[in-house]
Design a protein around this motif. Structure first.
Motif, PDB file in Angstrom:
ATOM      1  N   ASN A 158       4.941  11.940   4.403  1.00 21.24           N
ATOM      2  CA  ASN A 158       4.476  11.642   5.215  1.00 21.24           C
ATOM      3  C   ASN A 158       4.585  11.499   6.808  1.00 21.24           C
ATOM      4  OD1 ASN A 158       6.822  10.273   5.887  1.00 21.24           O
ATOM      5  ND2 ASN A 158       6.079   7.848   5.764  1.00 21.24           N
ATOM      6  N   LYS A 159       5.462  12.751   6.346  1.00 18.89           N
ATOM      7  CA  LYS A 159       5.807  13.786   7.780  1.00 18.89           C
ATOM      8  C   LYS A 159       6.377  12.851   8.856  1.00 18.89           C
ATOM      9  CE  LYS A 159       4.638  17.461   5.798  1.00 18.89           C
ATOM     10  NZ  LYS A 159       5.763  18.120   4.825  1.00 18.89           N
ATOM     11  N   ASP A 160       7.003  12.150   8.831  1.00 13.27           N
ATOM     12  CA  ASP A 160       7.680  10.966   9.937  1.00 13.27           C
ATOM     13  C   ASP A 160       8.796  11.322  10.415  1.00 13.27           C
ATOM     14  OD1 ASP A 160       8.915   9.589   7.591  1.00 13.27           O
ATOM     15  OD2 ASP A 160       8.387   7.446   7.934  1.00 13.27           O
ATOM     16  N   GLY A 161       9.963  12.415   9.564  1.00 13.42           N
ATOM     17  CA  GLY A 161      11.128  12.735  10.133  1.00 13.42           C
ATOM     18  C   GLY A 161      12.068  11.930   9.281  1.00 13.42           C
ATOM     19  N   LYS A 162      11.625  10.936   8.083  1.00 16.15           N
ATOM     20  CA  LYS A 162      12.381  10.745   7.840  1.00 16.15           C
ATOM     21  C   LYS A 162      11.819  10.530   5.807  1.00 16.15           C
ATOM     22  CE  LYS A 162      11.094   5.821   8.943  1.00 16.15           C
ATOM     23  NZ  LYS A 162      11.011   4.310   9.642  1.00 16.15           N
ATOM     24  N   LEU A 163      12.840   9.515   5.129  1.00 19.15           N
ATOM     25  CA  LEU A 163      12.359  10.075   4.334  1.00 19.15           C
ATOM     26  C   LEU A 163      13.473   8.113   3.393  1.00 19.15           C
ATOM     27  CD1 LEU A 163      14.511  12.298   2.049  1.00 19.15           C
ATOM     28  CD2 LEU A 163      12.169  12.406   2.836  1.00 19.15           C
ATOM     29  N   ASP A 164      11.635   7.574   3.105  1.00 24.56           N
ATOM     30  CA  ASP A 164      12.189   5.907   2.899  1.00 24.56           C
ATOM     31  C   ASP A 164      11.358   6.113   1.559  1.00 24.56           C
ATOM     32  OD1 ASP A 164       9.655   6.332   4.181  1.00 24.56           O
ATOM     33  OD2 ASP A 164      10.300   5.644   6.079  1.00 24.56           O
ATOM     34  N   VAL A 165      10.711   4.486   2.219  1.00 23.25           N
ATOM     35  CA  VAL A 165      10.284   4.012   0.567  1.00 23.25           C
ATOM     36  C   VAL A 165       8.427   4.681   0.419  1.00 23.25           C
ATOM     37  CG1 VAL A 165       9.450   1.650   1.394  1.00 23.25           C
ATOM     38  CG2 VAL A 165       9.009   1.585  -1.192  1.00 23.25           C
ATOM     39  N   GLN A 166       8.535   4.986   1.532  1.00 26.83           N
ATOM     40  CA  GLN A 166       6.873   5.331   1.607  1.00 26.83           C
ATOM     41  C   GLN A 166       6.522   6.531   0.771  1.00 26.83           C
ATOM     42  OE1 GLN A 166       5.052   5.170   5.982  1.00 26.83           O
ATOM     43  NE2 GLN A 166       6.122   2.793   6.165  1.00 26.83           N
ATOM     44  N   ASP A 167       7.984   7.249   1.188  1.00 28.89           N
ATOM     45  CA  ASP A 167       7.500   8.640   0.385  1.00 28.89           C
ATOM     46  C   ASP A 167       7.853   8.337  -0.529  1.00 28.89           C
ATOM     47  OD1 ASP A 167       7.519  10.643   3.493  1.00 28.89           O
ATOM     48  OD2 ASP A 167       9.649   9.801   3.173  1.00 28.89           O
ATOM     49  N   VAL A 168       8.490   7.238  -1.520  1.00 27.84           N
ATOM     50  CA  VAL A 168       8.344   6.603  -2.960  1.00 27.84           C
ATOM     51  C   VAL A 168       6.353   6.876  -3.165  1.00 27.84           C
ATOM     52  CG1 VAL A 168       9.601   5.629  -4.855  1.00 27.84           C
ATOM     53  CG2 VAL A 168      10.981   6.072  -2.982  1.00 27.84           C
ATOM     54  N   THR A 169       6.346   6.286  -2.820  1.00 25.70           N
ATOM     55  CA  THR A 169       5.180   5.756  -2.762  1.00 25.70           C
ATOM     56  C   THR A 169       4.406   6.800  -2.814  1.00 25.70           C
ATOM     57  OG1 THR A 169       5.519   3.250  -1.842  1.00 25.70           O
ATOM     58  CG2 THR A 169       2.771   3.809  -1.913  1.00 25.70           C
ATOM     59  N   LEU A 170       4.037   7.567  -1.801  1.00 21.65           N
ATOM     60  CA  LEU A 170       3.168   8.637  -2.030  1.00 21.65           C
ATOM     61  C   LEU A 170       3.535   9.906  -3.160  1.00 21.65           C
ATOM     62  CD1 LEU A 170       3.183   9.503   2.099  1.00 21.65           C
ATOM     63  CD2 LEU A 170       1.202   8.676   0.276  1.00 21.65           C
ATOM     64  N   LEU A 171       4.395   9.891  -3.224  1.00 21.76           N
ATOM     65  CA  LEU A 171       5.141  10.881  -4.180  1.00 21.76           C
ATOM     66  C   LEU A 171       4.641  10.179  -5.932  1.00 21.76           C
ATOM     67  CD1 LEU A 171       6.551  13.563  -5.507  1.00 21.76           C
ATOM     68  CD2 LEU A 171       8.628  11.655  -5.788  1.00 21.76           C
ATOM     69  N   GLN A 172       4.487   9.186  -6.326  1.00 19.00           N
ATOM     70  CA  GLN A 172       3.850   8.431  -6.910  1.00 19.00           C
ATOM     71  C   GLN A 172       2.395   8.551  -7.116  1.00 19.00           C
ATOM     72  OE1 GLN A 172       5.322   4.169  -6.747  1.00 19.00           O
ATOM     73  NE2 GLN A 172       6.783   4.321  -8.200  1.00 19.00           N
ATOM     74  N   GLN A 173       1.994   8.980  -6.120  1.00 18.06           N
ATOM     75  CA  GLN A 173       0.528   8.909  -5.950  1.00 18.06           C
ATOM     76  C   GLN A 173       0.342  10.207  -6.313  1.00 18.06           C
ATOM     77  OE1 GLN A 173      -2.235   6.265  -5.571  1.00 18.06           O
ATOM     78  NE2 GLN A 173      -3.415   8.636  -6.220  1.00 18.06           N
ATOM     79  N   LEU A 174       1.101  11.119  -5.449  1.00 26.72           N
ATOM     80  CA  LEU A 174       0.965  12.595  -5.753  1.00 26.72           C
ATOM     81  C   LEU A 174       0.696  12.804  -6.990  1.00 26.72           C
ATOM     82  CD1 LEU A 174       0.943  15.782  -4.874  1.00 26.72           C
ATOM     83  CD2 LEU A 174       3.609  15.619  -4.613  1.00 26.72           C
ATOM     84  N   ILE A 175       1.765  12.255  -8.119  1.00 27.32           N
ATOM     85  CA  ILE A 175       1.570  12.698  -9.789  1.00 27.32           C
ATOM     86  C   ILE A 175       0.852  12.291 -10.610  1.00 27.32           C
ATOM     87  CG2 ILE A 175       3.660  11.968 -11.861  1.00 27.32           C
ATOM     88  CD1 ILE A 175       5.548  12.618  -9.377  1.00 27.32           C
ATOM     89  N   ALA A 176      -0.053  10.655  -9.841  1.00 33.60           N
ATOM     90  CA  ALA A 176      -0.575  10.485 -10.623  1.00 33.60           C
ATOM     91  C   ALA A 176      -2.178  10.924  -9.938  1.00 33.60           C
ATOM     92  CB  ALA A 176      -1.696   8.651 -10.593  1.00 33.60           C
TER      93      ALA A 176
END
Length: 632
Positions: A610-628
């Motif tokens: 999500n390009k917000d400069g930190k790694l968090d649960v939002q990045d996890v959600t986006l990664l799941q969507q990317l794989i799907a």
């Protein structure tokens, strides 16, 4: 207070697809008349189990100490049908066992020594609908009536009971297990009911009190040695539905003079009627049982040419085995099945024409046919057995049709003159030792559907110059490419997780091998004898560690930065989701460093979705969507 433990397990192995023949329907099971394992031993909690080739499960060993065990109908959607030999043997705490109706086979001594068995009264002992055993002393002239509702009789259930003289079998019974009535020498009268389909190996072995048997029309399989040694048996009518008569099924039934064979039978085993009056009365030459070419009797003259008559539907197991004087054979377009070892060691046959009526060829059918140099397998063939052309040392050319999906164990082992072979794209399995010792094989394609290079598959292929391992392969087995002395370079795909013991031993010309991060295990001596080898891989990888430990030259590869590749193995999958979650939770590497090096700008940006400069649960959600999205 009693402990209750339910049998639960997750089966991790794929199933073999059942082969189906045209005209007369014959499954993979019915080629042999038995069900065999297609998986290695699997473990879950207190249980070892295997997957059988009919897609069902057998419990092999119970390792717990519960007083009550409940076995479910299915495991991972697959029926539990069998409990193996000694599976619960000497589990003295076991007081109660519940099995589902799906279980039709219980092995020898499966529950011997358990409290449950010791508490059973003398007489017939049942588990569910299975007659497990007869317990206690049986006195002379005993008449056994098996109750209606019983579906199978287990292995050795009445074995050796000399007092048994008469048995009545109900219509509910489907299977008589191995050696169930073996050596019941006083058994004189057995009444079968329609419903029985399977008579197991040695089921009535040495029951020499039997004189007449009427088998029900429902029987489809007569196992190996089923009636061997029934020396007083005078006549037998094989029902129309029987497809298989096993090896030595009626061997040494010396008074058996009348045998009626139906036309449906496709497989008659080796020595099925050896030592019978019927066989002894046959003339020398080809002997037929129904429409099956049972065998060749007598001494075969030198330079014999055989023309099998039209109308023959099957060539029996070992029909021409060791007929070294056979130089030519004509197989008619009526033959559907060529049996196991049918032409084994026919060393002077130099050519074989398989007609397009044939749908299946049994194990070792042409093994040691050392003069055969060319074979075309027609498109009609869907099943070829193990070791079918093993040791055919003159074989140079072989055509495999698109109908074949499985190349079995040892199919072309020691075909030392085989130079090239085209494997159909539909092949999904290449068995152990399939091309072992094919020292002149230069090129071979491995189809994309193959998921494993198995033990010694290409061992001793000294002339193999190059080979491409498909992207779906996850395992390279022990000795897989041992002594492939002409192999110069190889790239291991990202799908591979394990390189087996001595997998590339003595590949003396091998200069480079590229090993990805997906490889998590390289076993001992995998590259022994590869004196000029350079391993190419990634920093801190299993490949680098193996190279250092074994003093092999190593060249570091530059990692590709792929969006979402949290674990940096160049594959974006669910494992990256878990890896990212663990990093966010504060998990560390074994060197106590963070799982993801956030100081590496490229790596960090590849997972900061999500390009917000930190790694968090939002990045996890986006990664799941990317794989799907990638799967769509």
């Amino acid at each position: 207070m009693k402990t209750t433990k339910k049998f639960t397990a997750i089966i991790l192995s794929a199933l073999m697809a059942a082969s189906v023949f045209s005209a007369v329907t014959v499954s993979a099971k019915t080629l042999d008349g038995e069900v065999t394992a297609v998986s290695e031993d699997l473990k879950n909690d207190d249980y070892m189990y295997i997957i059988l080739d009919d897609g069902t499960v057998e419990i092999k060993t119970y390792m717990g100490d519960a007083s009550e065990v409940i076995i479910p109908n299915t495991i991972d959607g697959k029926k539990v049908t069998s409990i193996g030999d000694e599976a619960f043997y000497e589990n003295k705490n076991l007081e109660k066992i519940t099995i589902p109706d799906s279980v039709t086979n219980i092995g020898n001594a499966a529950f011997s020594g358990t409290a449950w068995y010791e508490n059973q009264p003398d007489g017939m002992v049942f588990l569910g609908k299975v007659l497990y055993a007869y317990k206690g002393i049986m006195y002379g002239n005993t008449n056994i009536v098996i109750p209606d509702g019983t579906v199978s009789i287990s292995k050795n259930a009445f074995c050796g009971y000399l007092g048994l003289t008469k048995v009545t079998i109900p219509s509910s019974l489907k299977k008589i297990g191995e050696y169930a009535f073996g050596s019941c020498s006083s058994l004189r009268d057995i009444t079968f009911s329609n419903g029985l389909t399977d008579i197991g190996d040695k089921a009535f072995y040495d029951c020499y009190g039997l004189t007449d048997i009427t088998l029900p029309e429902s029987v489809t399989n007569i196992g190996n040695n089923a009636f061997e040694g029934c020396s007083r048996l005078k006549n037998i009518v094989i029902p129309d539905n029987v497809i298989i008569i096993g090896d030595a099924a009626f061997c040494n039934c010396e008074n058996l003079s009348e045998i009626t064979i139906p036309n449906n039978i496709t497989n008659i085993g080796k020595e099925a009627f050896l030592g019978t009056a019927w066989y002894n009365n046959q003339s020398d030459g080809m002997v037929f049982a129904g429409k099956v070419l049972y065998g060749y009797k007598g001494v075969m003259p030198e330079n014999t040419s055989i023309e099998i008559p039209f109308g023959t539907i099957s060539i029996g197991n070992s029909a021409f085995c060791d007929c070294s004087n056979l130089t030519n054979v004509t197989i008619p377009n009526s033959v559907k099945y060529i049996g196991k070892r049918a032409f084994r060691n026919c060393t002077n046959i130099d050519n074989i024409l398989i007609p397009d009526s044939v749908t299946a060829i049994g194990d070792s059918a042409f093994v040691y046919c050392t003069s055969i140099d060319n074979v075309v397998i027609p498109n009609s063939v869907t099943t070829i057995g193990e070791n079918i052309f093993g040791h055919c040392t003159s074989l140079k050319n072989i055509t495999i049709p698109d109908s074949i999906t499985d190349i079995s164990y040892g199919t072309f082992s020691d075909c030392t003159n085989l130079e090239n072979i085209a494997i159909p794209d539909g092949v999904t399995n290449i068995g152990e030792y399939a091309f072992y010792g094919c020292e002149n094989l230069k090129n071979i394609n491995i189809p994309n559907g193959v998921k494993s290079i198995k033990e010694s598959t290409f061992n001793g292929c000294k002339s193999l110059i190059n080979i491409t391992i498909p992207e779906k392969v996850t395992n390279i087995g022990d000795y897989a490419f041992t002594d492939c002395k002409s192999l110069v370079s190889l790239v291991i795909p990202n799908s591979v997780k394990k390189i087996g013991y001595r997998a590339f031993e003595n590949c003396s010309a091998l200069e480079t091998i590229t090993i990805p991060n997906s490889v998590t295990s390289i076993l001992e001596s995998a590259f022994d004898g590869c004196k000029n080898l350079t391993i190419m891989g990634y920093k801190n990888s299993v490949a680098e560690n193996y190279a250092k430990e074994n003093e092999i030259n190593f060249i570091e590869l530059i990692k590709k930065i792929i969006t979402g590749d949290a674990d940096e193995n160049e594959i974006v999958d669910i494992n990256d989701v878990t890896y990212l979650q663990r990093h966010i939770a504060g998990n560390k590497n074994t060197d106590e460093l963070p799982l993801i090096d956030e100081s590496n700008k490229d790596v960090f940006e590849s997972v900061d979705l999500n390009k917000d400069g930190k790694l968090d649960v939002q990045d996890v959600t986006l990664l799941q969507q990317l794989i799907a999205d990638n799967k769509e």
